[in-house]
Design an enzyme around this catalytic site. Structure first.
Site, PDB file in Angstrom:
ATOM      1  N   ASP A 285      -1.280  -6.854  -0.820  1.00  0.00           N
ATOM      2  CA  ASP A 285      -0.004  -6.216  -1.116  1.00  0.00           C
ATOM      3  C   ASP A 285       0.879  -6.353   0.130  1.00  0.00           C
ATOM      4  O   ASP A 285       0.406  -6.734   1.213  1.00  0.00           O
ATOM      5  CB  ASP A 285      -0.187  -4.749  -1.530  1.00  0.00           C
ATOM      6  CG  ASP A 285       1.000  -4.266  -2.377  1.00  0.00           C
ATOM      7  OD1 ASP A 285       2.044  -4.954  -2.390  1.00  0.00           O
ATOM      8  OD2 ASP A 285       0.898  -3.206  -3.027  1.00  0.00           O
TER       9      ASP A 285
HETATM   10  C1  NOJ Z   1       4.492  -3.592  -3.257  1.00  0.00           C
HETATM   11  C2  NOJ Z   1       3.826  -3.107  -4.502  1.00  0.00           C
HETATM   12  O1  NOJ Z   1       2.805  -2.196  -4.179  1.00  0.00           O
HETATM   13  C3  NOJ Z   1       3.241  -4.217  -5.359  1.00  0.00           C
HETATM   14  O2  NOJ Z   1       2.782  -3.666  -6.561  1.00  0.00           O
HETATM   15  C4  NOJ Z   1       4.263  -5.286  -5.599  1.00  0.00           C
HETATM   16  O3  NOJ Z   1       3.722  -6.295  -6.406  1.00  0.00           O
HETATM   17  C5  NOJ Z   1       4.716  -5.837  -4.259  1.00  0.00           C
HETATM   18  N1  NOJ Z   1       5.296  -4.778  -3.469  1.00  0.00           N
HETATM   19  C6  NOJ Z   1       5.713  -6.982  -4.415  1.00  0.00           C
HETATM   20  O4  NOJ Z   1       6.904  -6.527  -4.881  1.00  0.00           O
END
Ligand code: NOJ
Length: 746
Positions: A285
């Site tokens: 993430d």
């Molecule tokens: C953070 C989020 O936790 C995740 O779910 C997401 O896919 C990413 N950012 C990218 O936007």
């Protein structure tokens, strides 16, 4: 000879363990190996980097530095860039201007639609309709693939039991089995049967793992759960997503057993690769590798990069830790080259599976984009999905459905909102293309009067409704036959970084409802939200209450369909609705405890100042018709390993409307080697019943469906003994039958 036999056995076991999510031809595999041979270390590391694009008023942009990096082969994937033309142009740089011409992978959070926005995932899960959910994901894939995307960061398969956590809206709620079924449906919808098909995209099961267990529902907070809870509750939907073919996994922000997920060898290698045999790739993430410094398990980002890649991460999202440090780590011998090669290979295999080496531009197609993005048939599907996702929580004296001659007063702060209808994580969804409740209801109630509240802030702290607006709403209500009040949360009140410490309606909405009720006019409350709210008083004030969640682009039309009876509501809650915040976390599959609730015994497990039971139980929801259930039956009362039981129940539609009913089957293992929940969802069946129609619904139950993880925390186990089987319309309205399991083997 024995040696060969053993080798063969080993190969067999290994093959059966290897979950092949990418089915490449031998030639494709050979080409990838040959390509890796040709790559320099920097080019290899380039494949491990994922960077975001920005968005300008006129469209996507890439920071100058990133563009140079793409040219230099230092970036393998880009996210948030979309639209056919932009992605095609950027792809051209990667394919035509880099030494090896390796295509970029374009990702985006296509969570519940690309441009045609479907209900939020928690709402879709309320339909319990995996066919519909799969279709919604298929449409999202068709639109986004035409707009140059290859990869969605979905499905989010985190089991979520704490409504304070804003991200409950992105998942399928509290149940392991319902969540697993939705995970499978979404993966199949996004990926189809052939990833190389131009209308399918790669799925990403996230967030691995246990993100939903954040303490006190505060986003990014610590997770501290037992291995048993991890494996019984949080991992199964991931396993289901993998088994359905999910090509990628995303790590979570949280720690598990003291180690952040992006550095967890236990999660990423021991479980995912070794136990499950996963061969897709793992992306982190957003900057979660870097965050391991703040978690306090490494001193700097270089150590974080090493920890992460050795734990099993393949791609670094936005953190640039591999970009900055991997070369030095490899050349100084701190990370073995083969670890990098393995990550590169996994990523290249995904690109090959998508067909990007054959045609890197196949997903950027302006003609298809024009044809499919927000296509009328997609809007129709979104409207149907929204209708199937709204949960009727209350309908006193059958006030709903309404005849269209009613003089409606439409009030409340969300009545004319378009933007809030598409909810959080709406990808390229545009508020201006969404149908507000006002627009949808005006078309069916010609004499509708609306009191505007468009300029109200809905953040719970700022002025939310002012006296003048409340008075105007009450005045309009007095002149109407019926009041429809649109209340709830604004779209940005759930989702990432949107945890809340209170679950009541924010601002002065309750006050508005009290005053509306005092007019004596029938009050229909429509609740928009991304999470379970505390609705006890709202329910008491309302004559009917419809939980619309955030219904998507076709919100207003779908609400009109439901309120007028064009669509008979059939959705069921995928999360328990508490009476008060103090009950949280509350979910239907709690344990019995040694002192189960006993009203006459002070020293039993209960509260002094409130009930244990929720306001609305998991699986609850009403329809316009009246369904009655007979007693459930079993084909036999004793069974062993190789035998099936047929468990059935008949039901009848005794009302006046055609009704879709979701028949729910649960079980309990009352005595086991480890404590078991008082109830677990086994499965469900949906039947459409015409007025008067009778149906018998049956399922097959076998020992495998009833196992739990034994004392070692890993082995599926079931001892001889009594099993309670339950069937009915909701987790708190079940009828029981008992059977006996006779274990014949050891
Ligand atoms: C953070 C989020 O936790 C995740 O779910 C997401 O896919 C990413 N950012 C990218 O936007």
């Amino acid at each position: 000879m024995i040696k060969y036999a053993l080798l063969f056995l080993f190969a067999l076991t290994f093959c059966s363990l290897q979950a092949q999510v990418f089915k490449l031809t031998p030639k494709q595999e050979a080409d990838i190996n040959a390509l890796i041979e040709k790559m320099t270390l920097d080019e290899k590391i380039g494949q491990l980097n994922l960077f975001t694009s920005d968005w300008d008023v006129t469209g996507p942009t890439l920071r100058a530095g990133y563009r140079d990096d793409v040219k230099a082969g230092k970036v393998g994937a880009i996210f948030n860039a979309h639209t056919a033309k932009y992605n095609r142009d950027l792809q051209r740089v990667a394919v035509e201007e880099t030494r090896l011409g390796i295509p970029l992978l374009f990702g985006y959070d296509v969570i519940h639609g690309y441009r045609t926005i479907f209900p939020i995932p928690l709402a879709e899960a309320s339909s319990w309709d995996t066919v519909m959910v799969q279709e919604a994901a298929r449409i999202a894939a068709r639109e986004s693939s035409a707009a140059g995307l290859h990869w969605t960061f979905a499905p989010m398969v985190d089991v979520a039991r704490d409504p304070r956590w804003g991200r409950v809206m992105e998942g399928s709620g509290e149940d392991v089995n319902l969540g697993s079924a939705m995970a499978r449906a979404r993966v199949r919808g996004f990926q189809g049967t052939d990833l190389a098909d131009e209308a399918t995209i790669l799925a990403c099961a996230k967030h691995f793992a246990a993100y939903g267990a954040a303490k006190a529902g505060r986003d990014y907070h610590t997770v501290d759960i037992s291995d048993r809870v991890l494996r019984e509750t949080y991992l199964p939907p991931f396993k289901a997503a993998m088994d359905a073919g999910a090509g990628t996994f995303m790590t979570s922000f949280n720690e598990v057993d003291g180690m952040p997920a992006s550095g967890s060898r236990y999660l990423l290698t021991d479980i995912l690769r070794k136990e499950w045999g996963y061969d897709g790739f793992v992306v982190t993430d957003y900057t979660s590798i870097n965050e391991m410094v703040k978690h306090g398990v490494v001193a700097n980002e270089r150590q974080a990069a090493k920890l992460s890649i050795e734990a099993g991460v393949d791609m670094d999202m936005q953190g640039a830790t591999f970009y900055d440090h991997m070369s030095a780590l490899v050349t100084t011998g701190k990370v073995e080259l083969k670890v990098v090669d393995q990550a590169v290979k996994r990523i290249l295999r995904a690109k090959a599976a998508l067909g990007l080496f054959e045609d890197p531009y196949r997903y950027s197609d302006e003609k298809r984009q024009k044809r499919y993005v927000l296509a009328p048939e997609h809007r129709t599907a979104a409207r149907e999905a929204a209708g199937k996702s709204m949960v009727l929580l209350r309908n006193d004296k059958n006030i709903l459905p309404l005849t269209t001659d009613k003089k409606v007063a439409l009030v409340g702060p969300l009545a004319e909102s378009q933007y809030d209808m598409i909810g959080a994580w709406h990808a390229d969804g545009q508020g201006k293309e969404a149908i507000s409740p006002l627009t949808g209801l005006k078309t069916v109630f010609p004499s509708l009067q609306h009191v505007s509240a468009a300029d109200f802030k809905l953040d719970g702290t700022a002025k939310y409704l002012d006296n003048a607006r409340i008075d105007a709403a009450v005045d309009a209500a007095k002149l109407a036959d019926v009041i429809i009040a649109c209340v709830g949360e604004k779209a940005d009140m759930s989702g990432e970084a949107a945890s809340r410490t209170m679950l009541e309606l924010p601002g002065r909405q309750l006050e508005l409802l009290r005053k509306l009720k005092a007019t004596g006019k029938p009050l229909i409350v429509i609740v928009f939200t991304g999470r379970p709210l505390v609705l006890g008083e709202v329910a008491g004030l309302s004559d009917a209450m419809l939980l619309a969640w955030w219904p998507g682009t076709e919100a207003g039309n779908a609400i009109a369909d439901v309120l007028t009876g064009e669509v008979n509501p059939s959705a069921r809650l995928p999360m328990t609705f508490p009476r008060s915040l103090g009950q949280v976390p509350i979910h239907y599959d709690m344990k019995n405890t040694g002192r189960p609730m006993d009203a006459d015994n002070k020293y039993s497990s209960k509260y002094l100042d409130g009930k244990n039971t929720p306001l609305y139980a998991f699986g609850y929801g009403l329809g316009y018709s009246k369904i009655t259930y007979a007693s459930p039956k079993v084909s036999k009362t004793t069974f062993s390993e190789n035998e099936n039981i047929t468990f059935s129940i008949s039901l009848q539609n005794n009302g006046d409307y055609k009704q879709r009913e979701t028949v729910q089957f649960y079980y309990r293992d009352p005595i086991a080697l480890r404590t078991r929940p008082v109830l677990q969802l086994l499965t469900w069946r949906q039947v459409d019943l015409a007025p008067g129609q009778v149906a018998s619904v049956s399922i097959t139950v076998k020992a495998d469906d009833l196992t739990y993880l034994g004392p070692d925390g890993k082995t599926p186990t079931l001892e001889s003994g009594r099993i309670e089987l339950f069937a009915g319309p909701a987790s708190d309205k079940l009828q029981k039958v008992e059977v006996n399991f006779n274990k014949t083997s050891n």
